[in-house]
Enzyme design. Structure first.
Site, PDB file in Angstrom:
ATOM      1  N   HIS A  53       0.828  -1.205   0.000  1.00  0.00           N
ATOM      2  CA  HIS A  53       0.000   0.000   0.000  1.00  0.00           C
ATOM      3  C   HIS A  53       0.859   1.251   0.000  1.00  0.00           C
ATOM      4  O   HIS A  53       2.075   1.210   0.133  1.00  0.00           O
ATOM      5  CB  HIS A  53      -0.998   0.003   1.177  1.00  0.00           C
ATOM      6  N   CYS A  72       5.303   5.688   4.915  1.00  0.00           N
ATOM      7  CA  CYS A  72       4.142   5.056   4.276  1.00  0.00           C
ATOM      8  C   CYS A  72       3.709   5.797   3.023  1.00  0.00           C
ATOM      9  O   CYS A  72       2.854   5.325   2.275  1.00  0.00           O
ATOM     10  CB  CYS A  72       2.985   4.952   5.268  1.00  0.00           C
ATOM     11  N   HIS A 132       4.877  -0.103  -0.420  1.00  0.00           N
ATOM     12  CA  HIS A 132       5.642  -0.983   0.465  1.00  0.00           C
ATOM     13  C   HIS A 132       4.665  -2.021   1.013  1.00  0.00           C
ATOM     14  O   HIS A 132       3.452  -1.831   0.957  1.00  0.00           O
ATOM     15  CB  HIS A 132       6.300  -0.196   1.612  1.00  0.00           C
ATOM     16  N   HIS A 144       3.165  -5.084   3.808  1.00  0.00           N
ATOM     17  CA  HIS A 144       2.988  -5.509   5.198  1.00  0.00           C
ATOM     18  C   HIS A 144       2.537  -6.964   5.217  1.00  0.00           C
ATOM     19  O   HIS A 144       1.850  -7.423   4.301  1.00  0.00           O
ATOM     20  CB  HIS A 144       1.918  -4.675   5.908  1.00  0.00           C
ATOM     21  N   ASP A 170      -4.962 -10.809  -0.558  1.00  0.00           N
ATOM     22  CA  ASP A 170      -3.622 -11.398  -0.462  1.00  0.00           C
ATOM     23  C   ASP A 170      -2.815 -11.158  -1.733  1.00  0.00           C
ATOM     24  O   ASP A 170      -3.298 -11.390  -2.845  1.00  0.00           O
ATOM     25  CB  ASP A 170      -3.723 -12.899  -0.186  1.00  0.00           C
ATOM     26  N   HIS A 171      -1.574 -10.667  -1.535  1.00  0.00           N
ATOM     27  CA  HIS A 171      -0.646 -10.385  -2.636  1.00  0.00           C
ATOM     28  C   HIS A 171      -1.191  -9.345  -3.601  1.00  0.00           C
ATOM     29  O   HIS A 171      -0.880  -9.372  -4.793  1.00  0.00           O
ATOM     30  CB  HIS A 171      -0.243 -11.674  -3.370  1.00  0.00           C
ATOM     31  N   GLU A 187      -1.097  -4.675  11.616  1.00  0.00           N
ATOM     32  CA  GLU A 187      -0.280  -4.246  10.473  1.00  0.00           C
ATOM     33  C   GLU A 187       1.187  -4.590  10.733  1.00  0.00           C
ATOM     34  O   GLU A 187       1.939  -4.913   9.822  1.00  0.00           O
ATOM     35  CB  GLU A 187      -0.449  -2.747  10.222  1.00  0.00           C
TER      36      GLU A 187
END
Ligand code: NI
Length: 135
Positions: A15, A34, A40, A42, A80-81, A125
């Protein structure tokens, strides 16, 4: 007797936190690392809890097989991903903060869980930063 049952899940996602209507300086001040324009990632840890009466026939509050499948099909398969900003419609115009992601997850799951039961979403997170939303 009311009991809270919980299931853990996990997804990885990228994100970026920023507002296009703010200056670079203000974005950097508020969002810091961020705001990296290249995104980047998480490793998100999710705990979904359902609170309600124990069914007298089954002994379950909710069948864990069903809860597992609800989380997989509605959350993991969707997030996811993924790049949350670019690939998840809810975040086209909303910052994918942990707070907002938790609300989106709750909204996706709520229609699938009996209204007599309460739903709570806890989203980590990082191992130290986590948020809770229960509607
Ligand atoms: Ni971040």
């Amino acid at each position: 007797m009311k009991v809270k049952v919980s299931r853990k899940a996990h997804f990885n996602a990228a994100h970026r936190l920023y507002r296009p209507d703010w200056s670079d300086d203000k974005n950097n001040t508020v969002f810091g690392k961020c705001n990296n324009p290249n995104f980047h990632g998480h490793n998100y840890e999710l705990i979904v809890s359902v609170y309600g009466e124990i069914d007298q026939e089954t002994g379950f509050v909710i069948d864990m097989k069903i809860l597992k499948e609800l989380i997989k099909s509605n959350i993991e398969d969707v997030l996811d991903h993924k790049n949350l900003n670019l690939e998840v419609a809810e975040f086209k115009n909303m910052n994918p903060t942990a707070e907002n992601i938790a609300v989106v997850i709750w909204n996706k799951l709520r229609p699938h869980i009996d209204l007599s039961k309460d739903l709570e979403v806890v989203l980590y997170e990082t191992s130290r930063n986590f948020v809770t939303y229960s509607g």
